[in-house]
Design a protein around this motif. Sequence first.
Motif, mmCIF file in Angstrom:
data_model
loop_
_atom_site.group_PDB
_atom_site.id
_atom_site.type_symbol
_atom_site.label_atom_id
_atom_site.label_comp_id
_atom_site.label_asym_id
_atom_site.label_seq_id
_atom_site.Cartn_x
_atom_site.Cartn_y
_atom_site.Cartn_z
ATOM 1 N N ARG B 118 124.519 50.268 26.756
ATOM 2 C CA ARG B 118 123.615 49.355 27.426
ATOM 3 C C ARG B 118 122.176 50.054 27.885
ATOM 4 O O ARG B 118 120.971 49.583 27.598
ATOM 5 C CB ARG B 118 123.823 48.622 28.722
ATOM 6 N N ASP B 122 118.733 49.281 26.077
ATOM 7 C CA ASP B 122 117.795 48.800 26.913
ATOM 8 C C ASP B 122 116.331 49.584 26.400
ATOM 9 O O ASP B 122 115.276 49.038 26.694
ATOM 10 C CB ASP B 122 118.119 49.410 28.528
ATOM 11 N N LEU B 127 118.469 44.707 25.165
ATOM 12 C CA LEU B 127 119.666 44.688 25.941
ATOM 13 C C LEU B 127 120.234 43.056 26.009
ATOM 14 O O LEU B 127 121.304 42.815 26.095
ATOM 15 C CB LEU B 127 119.343 44.709 27.477
ATOM 16 N N ASN B 128 119.497 41.965 25.523
ATOM 17 C CA ASN B 128 119.833 40.800 25.853
ATOM 18 C C ASN B 128 120.603 40.286 24.167
ATOM 19 O O ASN B 128 121.039 38.919 24.433
ATOM 20 C CB ASN B 128 118.683 39.840 25.976
ATOM 21 N N LYS B 129 120.484 41.227 23.366
ATOM 22 C CA LYS B 129 121.192 41.081 22.221
ATOM 23 C C LYS B 129 122.593 41.832 22.040
ATOM 24 O O LYS B 129 123.117 41.687 20.705
ATOM 25 C CB LYS B 129 120.297 41.463 20.917
ATOM 26 N N GLU B 130 123.306 42.180 22.911
ATOM 27 C CA GLU B 130 124.330 42.862 22.719
ATOM 28 C C GLU B 130 125.461 42.135 21.860
ATOM 29 O O GLU B 130 126.327 42.992 21.223
ATOM 30 C CB GLU B 130 124.800 43.693 24.068
#
Lengths: 316, 223
Positions: B118, B122, B127-130
């Motif tokens: 993360r 980041d 981070l929102n596509k993990e």
Amino acid sequence: MSVAQQRNALRRRLGAWAAQHGRSLTATLGQFRRSPGPSAMTAAVIGIALALPAGFLGILDNIESMTQPWRSGWQASLFLERDLATASQKELAARLDKRPEVATVERLSREQALAEFRRYSDFDRAVELLDENPLPPVLIVHPSTGLSPSATDELVAALDDHSEVERVRLDREWVERLHAMMALAERGVWLITALLGIAVILVVGNTIRLDIENRREEIVITKLLGGTDAFVRRPFLYSGLGYGISGGILATILVEAGRWILSPPVNRLASLYDSSFRLDGIGLSGAATLLAAGGLLGLLGSGLAVGRHLAAVEPA
Amino acid sequence: MITFDRVSKRYRAKEAVANISFHIGRGEMVFITGHSGAGKSSLLRLIPLLERPSGGSVAVSGVDLAELPRRRIPHLRRGIGITFQDHRLLGDRSVFDNVALPLLVAGIPYRETGRRVRAALDKVGLLNKESAEPITLSGGEQQRVGIARAVVTRPPILLADEPTGNLDPSLSTEIMHLFAQFSALGVTTVIATHDLPLVEQLGHRRITLQAGRVAVDTARYSR
Ligand SMILES: Nc1ncnc2c1ncn2[C@@H]1O[C@H](COP(=O)(O)OP(=O)(O)O)[C@@H](O)[C@H]1O
Ligand SMILES: [Mg+2]
């Protein structure tokens, strides 16, 4: 480094090692879940290939235990010297009876021998013409159960060695034939087992080879990122082991299902012969052997495939 | 950190890298530029031993790669983060799993994986596509996943082959600034690119190749 520190370091390394293996194993199981079709097919082929020899060997085992009581059903007739005194006959009979390989000894005096001869042959008229009893005294030796053929030979030679014994006649031709047939069948089954074992290795090897082809990019990237050969090899070895053990489980189920299907007619046949014979299953040790054999062959097959094909996959 | 000494690489008749020498110091940021086919990728591939030179010697962190035993190659590669023009992400794994792969390979304890993945995501703003699949991402996003994967183990060396290949200028600048940040943290960063205007704008050391030879090495002038 202190002993405690060393122990801690060792524990940490062991922990990391176990964690790596654990994750490979999880990944392998994930692989099985993602492509259950081909995996199940491979496991099924292995299961059948293992079930066949296991079934044959089981049948042989059952035949062997069924014929066991008959096998020591042979007897040896010892023809003694014609003029051996009754006391000496009895003494010899007692001596033989003490041998561990001998179960019982029956003694027929010359008169009893003649009576038997009359009873079982059509020559009683002819015998009456003789003025003297032509028959020698006879000892009939019954061996103890479970004597091997070689032990039987030794026993017969030992019986023949006694000076009072003129001749030994052995009534065991059919036992030898049975032994010979069983040995032949056993050899044949082992041959089939060896061939099917090789087939399992090839099937697993081929499956793993295809697996390596399909995951080529993954292997290349893993090596690019510094994956060691052992790290790259591990999931494939686990796959092979998994195929083998699944095959072993399936083989166990197949063999037991076969027994379940064959049991009613076998029991009926046995009851017609007044026998208490029952089909034996492969049992826990048999199942363990099948699983171990499957796992070992799977590991071997994947090891071969990995050794041959993984080295060729290098990043460029 | 990285030393080339009269290195050449021949592919059959074609000499992709010819008699190249340079030294790149720890924490330095260097651009390798030149036309397509000048030998940039070939040069980069020699550093993590994806190829072996046909002549000369390459040393990384003071180790002559010619003398590195085969079984030590994985260790060498773990110390080098690489990004590729074609990203080379695993299509059947999530972004998270792709970025976690180097940690898995290096045997980093599992409980540290999530935090480090993360942190890397980041840094590249993903981070929102993990849990996304790489194919669903744009080219620029895939390139940034590749960068996250390259830096997640915090390697001392970072190699990038055409990281701004087919990106629009503003995104390209953004990604180059990202590399500059890593370099500022002490990571030796080597970037192959043919985007000359961007390189000149950033003003780091530049080694220009021409038909496999060093045509310009700006470090020679500044020294
Ligand atoms: N694996 C290879 N086999 C044969 N020729 C190659 C190989 N890799 C690169 N080349 C050749 O070497 C030269 C340099 O290529 P490359 O290093 O990819 O250049 P760049 O990355 O600067 O575009 C090119 O002419 C290319 O055709
Ligand atoms: Mg290139």
